[in-house]
Design a protein around this motif. Structure first.
Motif, PDB file in Angstrom:
ATOM      1  N   ASN A  29       0.404  -1.885   0.106  1.00  0.00           N
ATOM      2  CA  ASN A  29      -0.396  -0.015   0.067  1.00  0.00           C
ATOM      3  C   ASN A  29       0.138   1.234   0.508  1.00  0.00           C
ATOM      4  OD1 ASN A  29      -2.419  -1.631   0.537  1.00  0.00           O
ATOM      5  ND2 ASN A  29      -3.364  -0.603   1.960  1.00  0.00           N
ATOM      6  N   ARG A  48       2.476   1.532  -3.176  1.00  0.00           N
ATOM      7  CA  ARG A  48       1.073   1.910  -4.324  1.00  0.00           C
ATOM      8  C   ARG A  48       0.240   3.451  -4.914  1.00  0.00           C
ATOM      9  NH1 ARG A  48      -3.301  -0.305  -4.233  1.00  0.00           N
ATOM     10  NH2 ARG A  48      -3.249  -0.978  -2.432  1.00  0.00           N
ATOM     11  N   TYR A  49       0.826   3.801  -2.660  1.00  0.00           N
ATOM     12  CA  TYR A  49      -0.243   4.716  -2.553  1.00  0.00           C
ATOM     13  C   TYR A  49       0.931   6.704  -3.143  1.00  0.00           C
ATOM     14  CZ  TYR A  49      -4.612   2.634  -2.657  1.00  0.00           C
ATOM     15  OH  TYR A  49      -5.495   1.832  -2.626  1.00  0.00           O
ATOM     16  N   ASP A  91       5.277   5.851   5.209  1.00  0.00           N
ATOM     17  CA  ASP A  91       5.215   6.581   3.429  1.00  0.00           C
ATOM     18  C   ASP A  91       4.920   8.180   3.573  1.00  0.00           C
ATOM     19  OD1 ASP A  91       2.369   7.746   2.894  1.00  0.00           O
ATOM     20  OD2 ASP A  91       1.908   5.044   3.190  1.00  0.00           O
ATOM     21  N   SER A  93      -7.017   3.160  -6.355  1.00  0.00           N
ATOM     22  CA  SER A  93      -6.777   1.396  -6.028  1.00  0.00           C
ATOM     23  C   SER A  93      -6.174   0.240  -6.887  1.00  0.00           C
ATOM     24  CB  SER A  93      -7.062   1.471  -5.473  1.00  0.00           C
ATOM     25  OG  SER A  93      -7.839  -0.071  -5.073  1.00  0.00           O
ATOM     26  N   GLY A 116      -4.867  -2.434  -6.644  1.00  0.00           N
ATOM     27  CA  GLY A 116      -5.497  -2.985  -4.825  1.00  0.00           C
ATOM     28  C   GLY A 116      -6.678  -4.665  -5.534  1.00  0.00           C
ATOM     29  N   THR A 117      -6.887  -4.694  -4.247  1.00  0.00           N
ATOM     30  CA  THR A 117      -8.460  -5.329  -4.251  1.00  0.00           C
ATOM     31  C   THR A 117      -9.021  -4.969  -3.722  1.00  0.00           C
ATOM     32  OG1 THR A 117      -7.170  -7.038  -2.656  1.00  0.00           O
ATOM     33  CG2 THR A 117      -7.189  -7.674  -4.809  1.00  0.00           C
ATOM     34  N   GLY A 118      -8.946  -4.260  -2.794  1.00  0.00           N
ATOM     35  CA  GLY A 118     -10.069  -3.367  -1.296  1.00  0.00           C
ATOM     36  C   GLY A 118     -10.338  -4.529  -0.888  1.00  0.00           C
ATOM     37  N   LEU A 141      -5.939  -4.031   3.703  1.00  0.00           N
ATOM     38  CA  LEU A 141      -6.065  -3.394   5.325  1.00  0.00           C
ATOM     39  C   LEU A 141      -6.959  -4.524   5.828  1.00  0.00           C
ATOM     40  CD1 LEU A 141      -6.375   0.280   4.728  1.00  0.00           C
ATOM     41  CD2 LEU A 141      -3.858  -1.652   5.668  1.00  0.00           C
TER      42      LEU A 141
HETATM   43  P1  ADP Z   1      -6.752  -1.041  -1.465  1.00  0.00           P
HETATM   44  O1  ADP Z   1      -6.828  -2.457  -2.484  1.00  0.00           O
HETATM   45  O2  ADP Z   1      -7.580  -0.739  -2.538  1.00  0.00           O
HETATM   46  O3  ADP Z   1      -5.402  -1.189  -1.432  1.00  0.00           O
HETATM   47  P2  ADP Z   1      -6.403  -1.793   0.724  1.00  0.00           P
HETATM   48  O4  ADP Z   1      -7.595  -2.263   1.943  1.00  0.00           O
HETATM   49  O5  ADP Z   1      -5.337  -2.201   1.108  1.00  0.00           O
HETATM   50  O6  ADP Z   1      -7.172  -1.353  -0.340  1.00  0.00           O
HETATM   51  O7  ADP Z   1      -6.924  -0.255   2.000  1.00  0.00           O
HETATM   52  C1  ADP Z   1      -8.296   0.086   1.425  1.00  0.00           C
HETATM   53  C2  ADP Z   1      -8.204   1.665   1.229  1.00  0.00           C
HETATM   54  O8  ADP Z   1      -7.697   2.789   1.909  1.00  0.00           O
HETATM   55  C3  ADP Z   1      -7.044   2.258  -0.249  1.00  0.00           C
HETATM   56  O9  ADP Z   1      -8.568   1.838  -1.403  1.00  0.00           O
HETATM   57  C4  ADP Z   1      -7.116   4.169  -0.042  1.00  0.00           C
HETATM   58  O10 ADP Z   1      -7.012   4.477  -0.112  1.00  0.00           O
HETATM   59  C5  ADP Z   1      -6.424   4.232   1.447  1.00  0.00           C
HETATM   60  N1  ADP Z   1      -5.127   3.252   2.167  1.00  0.00           N
HETATM   61  C6  ADP Z   1      -4.148   2.589   2.371  1.00  0.00           C
HETATM   62  N2  ADP Z   1      -3.114   2.334   2.540  1.00  0.00           N
HETATM   63  C7  ADP Z   1      -2.682   3.725   2.571  1.00  0.00           C
HETATM   64  C8  ADP Z   1      -1.866   4.764   2.087  1.00  0.00           C
HETATM   65  N3  ADP Z   1      -0.530   3.968   2.566  1.00  0.00           N
HETATM   66  N4  ADP Z   1      -1.962   5.727   1.589  1.00  0.00           N
HETATM   67  C9  ADP Z   1      -3.162   6.541   1.548  1.00  0.00           C
HETATM   68  N5  ADP Z   1      -3.978   5.394   1.779  1.00  0.00           N
HETATM   69  C10 ADP Z   1      -3.567   4.870   1.967  1.00  0.00           C
END
Ligand code: ADP
Length: 264
Positions: A156, A159-160, A185, A210, A215-217, A220
């Motif tokens: 994550n 990617r973000y 990050d 995402s 990303g799969t959502g 987390l």
């Molecule tokens: P995804 O596959 O969409 O990344 P996650 O469950 O890993 O699904 O994360 C849920 C959401 O949390 C993401 O879609 C994103 O909007 C936000 N997110 C997660 N990690 C970060 C990060 N390091 N910085 C900013 N936003 C994040």
């Protein structure tokens, strides 16, 4: 006489209420089990057809069909995305069906090296990646589930975070108070109102980033369940425009001194 009858009625009434509550809860538990089994079964059934579709798509040589190249590429990307979702759903179902983790020694130095390699591969030189391994501690738990949790946080962060940003992995703590693995990050940050819901399945702040980044959502949600099996907490600190820090906090029961061989 009337007051005795009244108090007996009240006792009966409270017992009836309790019975109804117990029945209600057991119904909820049963429904939750049915939901879990359904998701696990559907994901399992989808796995084979998806593998076949993806295999055939990869076998088609786009050079022989230049007019179809774009279409084949998109079909291949989408089938890969579906495969990732199915694999994450299966991982989540497996985690949900477990009560506790195993208590194996997880060599943290090696785990951190693996995570750094994964971060570098995903970043492809676009970020500064730092490692601060500040303890002589290992974790006790399931190596597979802990790797899966930490690796989702690392992916994550990569990617973000836009190119040029910094991603830092830290491991801190001591034998008495426990340990903490964190990933920080310098990405976009997460608004405070989203944080309480961010570990829910398919909850996303911004869909486009995402999806674009694969990303799969479910990442987390996997992190939260894997940590819960280790009685560990997920702590999220974030500031919009500055960055985010995810920390996994372990109690002393899940921490052990590093063995000499693991540090060399
Ligand atoms: P995804 O596959 O969409 O990344 P996650 O469950 O890993 O699904 O994360 C849920 C959401 O949390 C993401 O879609 C994103 O909007 C936000 N997110 C997660 N990690 C970060 C990060 N390091 N910085 C900013 N936003 C994040």
């Amino acid at each position: 006489d009337a007051s005795i009858r009244l108090s007996m009625r009240m006792v009966e009434y409270t017992q009836l209420q309790r019975l109804l509550i117990v029945r209600d809860i057991s119904r909820l538990i049963r429904l939750e089990q049915v939901r879990r089994d359904f998701v696990a079964n559907v994901s399992h059934e989808l796995r084979t057809p998806l593998t076949v579709i993806h295999g055939y798509l990869s076998a088609i040589d786009a050079d022989d069909h230049p007019e179809l190249a774009e279409l084949l590429g998109e079909m291949s990307r989408q089938s890969e995305r579906m495969q990732r979702i199915v694999e994450d759903l299966l991982t989540l179902s497996r985690l949900e069906s477990q009560q506790t983790s195993t208590q194996e020694r997880v060599p943290v130095a090696a785990l951190l090296q693996t995570l750094i390699r994964e971060a570098e591969a995903l970043s492809a030189g676009r970020h500064h990646i730092e490692l601060h391994d500040n303890t002589q501690l290992d974790l006790l738990g399931s190596p597979k589930e802990l790797h899966s949790a930490f690796s989702n946080l690392v992916s994550n962060a990569v990617r973000y975070t836009p190119a040029g940003g910094t991603i830092a992995l830290r491991f801190d703590g001591d034998r008495q108070r426990g340990a903490c693995f964190s990933v920080s990050d310098t990405g976009p940050g997460i608004a405070a109102e989203h944080i309480p819901r961010i570990t829910e399945r398919f909850y996303r702040v911004s869909n486009s980033r995402s999806r674009e980044t694969g990303g799969t959502g479910l990442g987390l949600a996997i992190v939260k369940h894997a940590l819960a099996l280790h009685s560990a907490q997920l702590d999220i600190r974030s500031e919009l425009g500055k960055g985010t820090q995810f920390s996994c906090v372990f109690d002393p029961q899940h921490v052990a001194e590093r063995q000499p061989s693991a540090t060399t």
